[in-house]
Enzyme design. Sequence first.
Site, PDB file in Angstrom:
ATOM      1  CG  ASP A   1      -1.614  -0.841   1.647  1.00 21.49           C
ATOM      2  OD1 ASP A   1      -1.680  -1.444   0.248  1.00 21.49           O
ATOM      3  OD2 ASP A   1      -3.190  -0.931   1.998  1.00 21.49           O
TER       4      ASP A   1
ATOM      5  CE1 TYR B   1      -2.430   2.183  -6.686  1.00 21.62           C
ATOM      6  CE2 TYR B   1      -3.245   2.913  -5.059  1.00 21.62           C
ATOM      7  CZ  TYR B   1      -3.806   2.901  -6.287  1.00 21.62           C
ATOM      8  OH  TYR B   1      -4.370   3.982  -6.747  1.00 21.62           O
ATOM      9  CG  ASP B   2      -0.770   4.851  -0.028  1.00 24.96           C
ATOM     10  OD1 ASP B   2      -1.846   4.610  -1.093  1.00 24.96           O
ATOM     11  OD2 ASP B   2      -0.854   4.798   1.013  1.00 24.96           O
TER      12      ASP B   2
ATOM     13  CB  SER C   1     -40.714   2.467 -11.403  1.00 25.45           C
ATOM     14  OG  SER C   1     -41.553   2.689 -12.140  1.00 25.45           O
TER      15      SER C   1
ATOM     16  CD  GLU D   1     -30.836  -8.037 -15.440  1.00 21.26           C
ATOM     17  OE1 GLU D   1     -30.525  -6.690 -14.233  1.00 21.26           O
ATOM     18  OE2 GLU D   1     -31.060  -8.568 -15.832  1.00 21.26           O
TER      19      GLU D   1
ATOM     20  CE  LYS E   1     -36.908  -3.756  -7.938  1.00 22.41           C
ATOM     21  NZ  LYS E   1     -36.475  -3.054  -6.600  1.00 22.41           N
TER      22      LYS E   1
ATOM     23  NE  ARG F   1     -35.822   5.678 -10.890  1.00 26.98           N
ATOM     24  CZ  ARG F   1     -36.647   5.458 -10.326  1.00 26.98           C
ATOM     25  NH1 ARG F   1     -37.338   6.294  -9.160  1.00 26.98           N
ATOM     26  NH2 ARG F   1     -37.974   4.870 -11.168  1.00 26.98           N
TER      27      ARG F   1
ATOM     28  CE  LYS G   1     -34.044  -5.316 -16.010  1.00 26.93           C
ATOM     29  NZ  LYS G   1     -32.836  -5.351 -16.258  1.00 26.93           N
TER      30      LYS G   1
ATOM     31  CB  CYS H   1     -17.710 -12.306  33.023  1.00 29.19           C
ATOM     32  SG  CYS H   1     -17.064 -12.776  33.756  1.00 29.19           S
TER      33      CYS H   1
HETATM   34  S1  IVH Z   1     -34.192  -2.644 -14.583  1.00 27.48           S
HETATM   35  C1  IVH Z   1     -36.817  -0.283 -17.155  1.00 27.48           C
HETATM   36  N1  IVH Z   1     -32.923  -4.511 -13.553  1.00 27.48           N
HETATM   37  O1  IVH Z   1     -35.869  -0.868  -9.175  1.00 27.48           O
HETATM   38  C2  IVH Z   1     -36.480  -0.742 -15.994  1.00 27.48           C
HETATM   39  N2  IVH Z   1     -34.370  -2.725 -11.908  1.00 27.48           N
HETATM   40  O2  IVH Z   1     -38.313  -0.807  -9.049  1.00 27.48           O
HETATM   41  C3  IVH Z   1     -35.718  -0.353 -15.454  1.00 27.48           C
HETATM   42  N3  IVH Z   1     -33.127  -2.552  -9.698  1.00 27.48           N
HETATM   43  O3  IVH Z   1     -34.630   2.207  -9.305  1.00 27.48           O
HETATM   44  C4  IVH Z   1     -35.117  -0.982 -14.061  1.00 27.48           C
HETATM   45  N4  IVH Z   1     -31.845  -4.545  -9.460  1.00 27.48           N
HETATM   46  O4  IVH Z   1     -33.259   0.425  -8.437  1.00 27.48           O
HETATM   47  C5  IVH Z   1     -34.011  -3.298 -12.945  1.00 27.48           C
HETATM   48  N5  IVH Z   1     -31.974  -5.947 -12.164  1.00 27.48           N
HETATM   49  C6  IVH Z   1     -32.059  -4.709 -12.270  1.00 27.48           C
HETATM   50  C7  IVH Z   1     -32.632  -3.906 -10.585  1.00 27.48           C
HETATM   51  C8  IVH Z   1     -33.561  -3.448 -11.250  1.00 27.48           C
HETATM   52  C9  IVH Z   1     -32.777  -3.175  -9.244  1.00 27.48           C
HETATM   53  C10 IVH Z   1     -33.721  -1.219  -9.351  1.00 27.48           C
HETATM   54  C11 IVH Z   1     -34.096  -0.032  -9.779  1.00 27.48           C
HETATM   55  C12 IVH Z   1     -35.436   0.598 -10.208  1.00 27.48           C
HETATM   56  C13 IVH Z   1     -35.900   0.154  -9.355  1.00 27.48           C
HETATM   57  C14 IVH Z   1     -37.225  -0.225 -10.351  1.00 27.48           C
END
Ligand code: IVH
Length: 671
Positions: free
Chosen positions: A34, A37-38, A83, A114, A116, A137, A291, A426
């Site tokens: 480190d 690197y620094d 959303s 995927e 969330k 966002r 999706k 203790c």
């Molecule tokens: S896709 C058009 N994929 O969920 C689709 N969103 O409710 C837009 N999020 O604000 C979002 N993981 O922050 C997508 N694998 C994922 C996600 C994801 C988390 C969040 C994202 C968004 C919210 C939507």
Amino acid sequence: MTLEQAQKRVDSLRKLINQHNYQYYALDDPTISDAEYDKLLRELIDIENEFPELIVPDSPTQRVGISPVSELKEVIHIKPMLSLANAFNEDELLAFNKRIKDKLLVDSILFSGETKFDGLAVNILYEQGLLISAATRGDGYVGEDVTHNIKTIHQIPLRLGGDDIPDLLEVRGEVVITHKGFETLNENQRKLGGKVFANPRNAAAGSLRQLDSRITAQRPLSFFAYGIGDYKGNVVLNSHANILKRLQQWGLPVSSEARQLDGVEACIDYYNEIGERRSQLAHDIDGVVFKVDDISQQHNLGFVSRAPRWAIAYKYPPLEEMTQLLDIEIQVGRTGALTPVARLSPVSVGGVTITNATLHNIDEIIRKDVKIGDWVFVRRAGDVIPEVVSVIKEKRSNVSEFVMPEVCPVCGADVLRQPGEAVYRCMGGISCVAQNIQAIIHFASRKAMNIDGLGEKLIMQLTELGLISTVADLYSLTDKQLSELDRMGSKSASNLISALNKSKSTTLERFIYALGIRDVGEATARTLARHYKTIESIEKATTDELEMLNDIGPVVAANIHTFFKQEHNLDIIQRLLLAGIKWESKAAETSQVFAGLSFVLTGSLQKMTRDEATEKLIALGAKVTGSVSSKTNYVVFGEDPGSKYEKAMKLGIETLDEESFMEKINLSNTL
Ligand code: IVH
């Protein structure tokens, strides 16, 4: 230094630093210290200060944070950040599937699945491959400018790599903090008396919205890209899977859990499978996202209000729930630490019923203002113990104050708080039954002596009846004594006796770990075992010698030394060895056929556990590490191997499936 000389030096420093960044962040395998690197970074900063005209937006100096901004400016996203619609049960998911099938007039849909991520959504704008700006966002149309903070996240490239760099690209993704990062962050915050965060999401949000990016640079932020907004480029991105692949090729981190799923049944399996592994994932997720994979199908489906018709979030039950705190009890740990534990009105959190949760220490109780009788939020995440997050003050009535006891509630010895420590301890030591019980639980645990069937309840029962008082008594227990116990049949009694006998053949490192020396975890036990090879040599080691070993600092060295100075401890060790505990001495040096080789294990193995495989490899002289780097010799992969496997492929490292791995091990046995 002339401008020309400065330019030359700056170029070579940047190249060098970027190389070291890659070693450190991507390969997890730094090749310099480190401090070294620094020094390089400092030199680059100094030259850039002297010749500001040489500063470029993708210089590594841009990651260390800049002086605070006065406010976060507004940024308009080129394409709005939408959303997602939610599904909370299978019927809602099936309805979603039917809606889109009917609209597209097809029998089945190819989805992209995927996780969330439970973090903060951001939009990162790249022009001609260069990171131009990044924003939260916000309301989906206008977000806050967090470019200065995003640049401190090393996983996010300041300039896109690979081929076919687009003229313009909006990367959409989530900033998160891993469970591990969160624990460390809060521990540090507690030590420094700073703000302690309620959960990783809040910590990520707080860190990302900092005005001072030098603070953000200290926070363990991670990023996952999950899509794009606006895009102008030559390559046709015709499927979601394709988008993720491209993002990865351009250098952006993408979750290794993303997968194409053929039809809704595959989606349901995916939801269940990820759900089972949810607590083992590195970071919080609150659902999975499906999706429609084909982009032209996405276009045909379009949007309703502010969410796409082609995607849905299938949510998991929350990991935070509300319940009443009935009492605060004190638990005395193996090292005498008094931990306040909340007894809760039972509540189901993410599918598991919780009846108690940790309150950490008295400072935390004061900080959170927790009183007995309060309604509280409790949280369970990862493998960590459930904790009380916060108090719902609006619901407070009839509560009473918690007072830390002045004597140990178990043995009556004095309770003291050492200067600089958050915990009370203790002072009873070995005469405290609670400390003894915890020590025995630890001794019997899976990673220690692995005594099957000897759990906490049984240990308490045996202690209360006076059948055992230290770990050394365990091996004198008889079949007759055990079968006379409440709720213990003769079958379980003889099972326990065989488990005790089986545990006698162990390894030196397990034995050292099992002794429960303060601050000696598995890794330190392994270091000690490999270096000293016999228990007698560890006993004789001075603190100076101990400190020479990797990962052993003055405090741990002193703990080890003190432990072996106690007559009582030496006596227990002697009795354990007389009882027949043994391990193969390293005289079998000739069988160290894997000496010098480095292995990484990934995915789930079927024929043995990962722990067993690790032990076996180490016994054969190999080094087992957690991450793949250019120094890795073999990556052993089981089912669902994930990113380590991909990295191995990328780096051209030899991979072994379970069968070839077993063959290799068996072959080595015959050498
Ligand atoms: S896709 C058009 N994929 O969920 C689709 N969103 O409710 C837009 N999020 O604000 C979002 N993981 O922050 C997508 N694998 C994922 C996600 C994801 C988390 C969040 C994202 C968004 C919210 C939507």
